[in-house]
Scaffold this motif. Structure first.
Motif, PDB file in Angstrom:
ATOM      1  N   HIS A 114       0.804  -1.232   0.000  1.00  0.00           N
ATOM      2  CA  HIS A 114       0.000   0.000   0.000  1.00  0.00           C
ATOM      3  C   HIS A 114       0.834   1.278   0.000  1.00  0.00           C
ATOM      4  CE1 HIS A 114      -3.695  -2.296   0.718  1.00  0.00           C
ATOM      5  NE2 HIS A 114      -2.999  -3.007   1.583  1.00  0.00           N
ATOM      6  N   GLY A 115       2.129   1.193  -0.216  1.00  0.00           N
ATOM      7  CA  GLY A 115       2.969   2.383  -0.232  1.00  0.00           C
ATOM      8  C   GLY A 115       2.597   3.340  -1.347  1.00  0.00           C
ATOM      9  N   GLU A 116       2.915   4.616  -1.129  1.00  0.00           N
ATOM     10  CA  GLU A 116       2.597   5.654  -2.117  1.00  0.00           C
ATOM     11  C   GLU A 116       3.661   5.762  -3.194  1.00  0.00           C
ATOM     12  OE1 GLU A 116      -0.008   9.257  -0.461  1.00  0.00           O
ATOM     13  OE2 GLU A 116       1.940   9.096   0.526  1.00  0.00           O
ATOM     14  N   THR A 117       4.891   5.401  -2.865  1.00  0.00           N
ATOM     15  CA  THR A 117       6.007   5.591  -3.793  1.00  0.00           C
ATOM     16  C   THR A 117       6.649   4.252  -4.124  1.00  0.00           C
ATOM     17  OG1 THR A 117       7.708   5.832  -2.077  1.00  0.00           O
ATOM     18  CG2 THR A 117       6.472   7.815  -2.696  1.00  0.00           C
ATOM     19  N   LEU A 118       7.445   4.243  -5.186  1.00  0.00           N
ATOM     20  CA  LEU A 118       8.158   3.024  -5.569  1.00  0.00           C
ATOM     21  C   LEU A 118       9.134   2.612  -4.476  1.00  0.00           C
ATOM     22  CD1 LEU A 118       8.604   0.928  -7.823  1.00  0.00           C
ATOM     23  CD2 LEU A 118      10.390   2.430  -8.742  1.00  0.00           C
TER      24      LEU A 118
ATOM     25  N   LEU B 118       9.042  -1.082  -2.905  1.00  0.00           N
ATOM     26  CA  LEU B 118      10.190  -1.966  -3.045  1.00  0.00           C
ATOM     27  C   LEU B 118      10.917  -2.152  -1.721  1.00  0.00           C
ATOM     28  CD1 LEU B 118      11.707  -0.773  -6.456  1.00  0.00           C
ATOM     29  CD2 LEU B 118      10.385  -2.849  -6.011  1.00  0.00           C
ATOM     30  N   GLY B 119      11.079  -1.063  -0.985  1.00  0.00           N
ATOM     31  CA  GLY B 119      11.740  -1.164   0.314  1.00  0.00           C
ATOM     32  C   GLY B 119      10.947  -1.999   1.294  1.00  0.00           C
ATOM     33  N   GLY B 120       9.642  -1.794   1.336  1.00  0.00           N
ATOM     34  CA  GLY B 120       8.809  -2.586   2.233  1.00  0.00           C
ATOM     35  C   GLY B 120       8.855  -4.062   1.901  1.00  0.00           C
ATOM     36  N   GLN B 121       8.776  -4.378   0.606  1.00  0.00           N
ATOM     37  CA  GLN B 121       8.844  -5.782   0.187  1.00  0.00           C
ATOM     38  C   GLN B 121      10.192  -6.394   0.556  1.00  0.00           C
ATOM     39  OE1 GLN B 121       6.367  -7.420  -1.126  1.00  0.00           O
ATOM     40  NE2 GLN B 121       7.201  -9.208  -2.144  1.00  0.00           N
ATOM     41  N   GLY B 122      11.279  -5.647   0.308  1.00  0.00           N
ATOM     42  CA  GLY B 122      12.600  -6.176   0.614  1.00  0.00           C
ATOM     43  C   GLY B 122      12.819  -6.380   2.104  1.00  0.00           C
TER      44      GLY B 122
ATOM     45  N   ASP C  99      13.271   7.712   0.829  1.00  0.00           N
ATOM     46  CA  ASP C  99      11.873   8.037   1.105  1.00  0.00           C
ATOM     47  C   ASP C  99      11.714   8.447   2.570  1.00  0.00           C
ATOM     48  OD1 ASP C  99       8.941   7.511  -0.249  1.00  0.00           O
ATOM     49  OD2 ASP C  99       8.915   7.202   1.923  1.00  0.00           O
ATOM     50  N   ALA C 100      11.263   9.665   2.796  1.00  0.00           N
ATOM     51  CA  ALA C 100      11.183  10.195   4.161  1.00  0.00           C
ATOM     52  C   ALA C 100      10.190   9.429   5.020  1.00  0.00           C
ATOM     53  CB  ALA C 100      10.800  11.677   4.106  1.00  0.00           C
ATOM     54  N   VAL C 101       9.126   8.896   4.420  1.00  0.00           N
ATOM     55  CA  VAL C 101       8.114   8.186   5.196  1.00  0.00           C
ATOM     56  C   VAL C 101       8.606   6.790   5.591  1.00  0.00           C
ATOM     57  CG1 VAL C 101       5.739   7.309   5.180  1.00  0.00           C
ATOM     58  CG2 VAL C 101       6.266   9.508   4.114  1.00  0.00           C
ATOM     59  N   LEU C 102       9.258   6.090   4.674  1.00  0.00           N
ATOM     60  CA  LEU C 102       9.787   4.761   4.969  1.00  0.00           C
ATOM     61  C   LEU C 102      11.051   4.820   5.821  1.00  0.00           C
ATOM     62  CD1 LEU C 102       9.673   1.661   4.398  1.00  0.00           C
ATOM     63  CD2 LEU C 102      11.120   2.111   2.399  1.00  0.00           C
ATOM     64  N   ARG C 103      11.758   5.949   5.778  1.00  0.00           N
ATOM     65  CA  ARG C 103      13.103   6.025   6.363  1.00  0.00           C
ATOM     66  C   ARG C 103      13.179   5.583   7.831  1.00  0.00           C
ATOM     67  NH1 ARG C 103      14.732  11.504   5.532  1.00  0.00           N
ATOM     68  NH2 ARG C 103      14.852  10.859   3.335  1.00  0.00           N
ATOM     69  N   PRO C 104      12.307   6.039   8.728  1.00  0.00           N
ATOM     70  CA  PRO C 104      12.454   5.607  10.125  1.00  0.00           C
ATOM     71  C   PRO C 104      12.360   4.099  10.287  1.00  0.00           C
ATOM     72  CG  PRO C 104      10.990   7.503   9.980  1.00  0.00           C
ATOM     73  CD  PRO C 104      11.218   7.034   8.570  1.00  0.00           C
ATOM     74  N   LEU C 105      11.402   3.480   9.622  1.00  0.00           N
ATOM     75  CA  LEU C 105      11.246   2.029   9.724  1.00  0.00           C
ATOM     76  C   LEU C 105      12.401   1.303   9.069  1.00  0.00           C
ATOM     77  CD1 LEU C 105       9.460  -0.449  10.445  1.00  0.00           C
ATOM     78  CD2 LEU C 105       8.454  -0.225   8.155  1.00  0.00           C
ATOM     79  N   GLY C 106      12.753   1.710   7.843  1.00  0.00           N
ATOM     80  CA  GLY C 106      13.790   1.006   7.106  1.00  0.00           C
ATOM     81  C   GLY C 106      15.144   1.089   7.768  1.00  0.00           C
ATOM     82  N   THR C 107      15.538   2.282   8.190  1.00  0.00           N
ATOM     83  CA  THR C 107      16.857   2.422   8.809  1.00  0.00           C
ATOM     84  C   THR C 107      16.901   1.699  10.149  1.00  0.00           C
ATOM     85  OG1 THR C 107      16.228   4.593   9.708  1.00  0.00           O
ATOM     86  CG2 THR C 107      17.418   4.562   7.618  1.00  0.00           C
ATOM     87  N   ARG C 108      15.819   1.714  10.901  1.00  0.00           N
ATOM     88  CA  ARG C 108      15.780   1.003  12.189  1.00  0.00           C
ATOM     89  C   ARG C 108      15.948  -0.495  11.981  1.00  0.00           C
ATOM     90  NH1 ARG C 108      16.987   0.017  17.268  1.00  0.00           N
ATOM     91  NH2 ARG C 108      15.312  -0.922  18.475  1.00  0.00           N
TER      92      ARG C 108
END
Length: 251
Positions: free
Chosen positions: A135-139, A143-147, A214-223
């Motif tokens: 359900h992400g807004e951006t690519l 892609l980051g969420g799936q990975g 991506d600023a929205v994914l960044r906190p989750l992804g980097t953590r």
């Protein structure tokens, strides 16, 4: 390799039927969602103060109120915002989810992502990554969420099977020198070069790029990726003992 052999009885027909059953929509999901413009700061400050009475909710597992009660019991003593986030994820995992659930999920991460990434249990981080994938807004979010989801799911799968050996997950298997190696890899793949290979580093770097972009994914992804970098109990940590350490990684 016999392609007619099935490791999973019933093959992909059975797997898809099971998945589609689990994706059956909740009944009346809007009844457990606040308006999209709800005050997130107020929810963050409020705590889930009492466990719901499970005897007072419908027994039907498709009932959204029942799912909300189960989630609130799990988040007892924690922020109301974390419970709402989990409710949004539960609804978005099902087919025909109302747009309001997606709006709230993305708004929560946009406005409260730093705090959420610091405090969420890991299993809900993985669920959030899966929700970004769908359900992400951006690519980069998709892609980051799936990975990230696949990364953590495969670590869990691999390291759970490894535990059957009796070895601690923070300890590598003993090295063997000379002689024949065990069975070949599946599908005829060439074995990964533990001393010199860069598959692991490239995988993590690509995921970090999606998160950074991506600023929205960044906190989750980097953590999540910092956890992989720091925890000694996963395959990514164990294989470092085999690595040849160059003077510099610059090429």
């Amino acid at each position: 390799m016999d392609l007619d052999q099935e490791n999973y009885p019933g093959g992909f027909f059975a797997l898809m039927r099971r998945l589609e059953t689990r994706e059956t929509p909740f009944d009346d999901p809007l009844s457990v969602l606040p308006p999209p413009d709800v005050d997130l700061n107020a929810l963050k400050a409020a705590m889930v103060s009492c466990a719901p009475d499970m005897n007072g909710v419908p027994e039907n597992r498709r009932n959204a109120s029942r799912k909300q009660a189960v989630i609130r019991a799990e988040f007892l003593g924690q922020s109301e915002l974390w419970a709402l986030h989990a409710v949004c994820i539960a609804i978005l995992r099902r087919r025909a989810a109302p747009p309001q659930a997606r709006q709230l999920f993305l708004r929560i991460w946009s406005e409260q992502g730093d705090a959420l990434a610091r405090e969420l249990p890991v299993r809900w981080m993985i669920s959030a990554a899966a929700t970004f994938a769908d359900h992400g807004e951006t690519l980069d979010q998709r892609l980051g969420g799936q990975g990230l989801m696949l990364l953590f799911d495969l670590i869990k799968l691999h390291d759970s099977e490894r535990r059957q050996s009796g070895w601690k997950n923070s300890v590598g298997f003993p090295r063997t020198r000379g002689g024949s190696k065990p069975d070949d890899l599946g599908f005829g793949l060439e074995p990964y070069s533990l001393p010199n290979g860069d598959l692991d580093r490239n995988m993590l770097a690509r995921l970090w790029r999606y998160a950074e972009n991506d600023a929205v994914l960044r906190p989750l992804g980097t953590r999540m990726l910092q956890m992989v970098m720091a925890d000694p109990r996963s395959i990514f940590a164990r294989i470092q003992r085999y690595k040849v350490r160059p003077a510099s990684d610059e090429q």
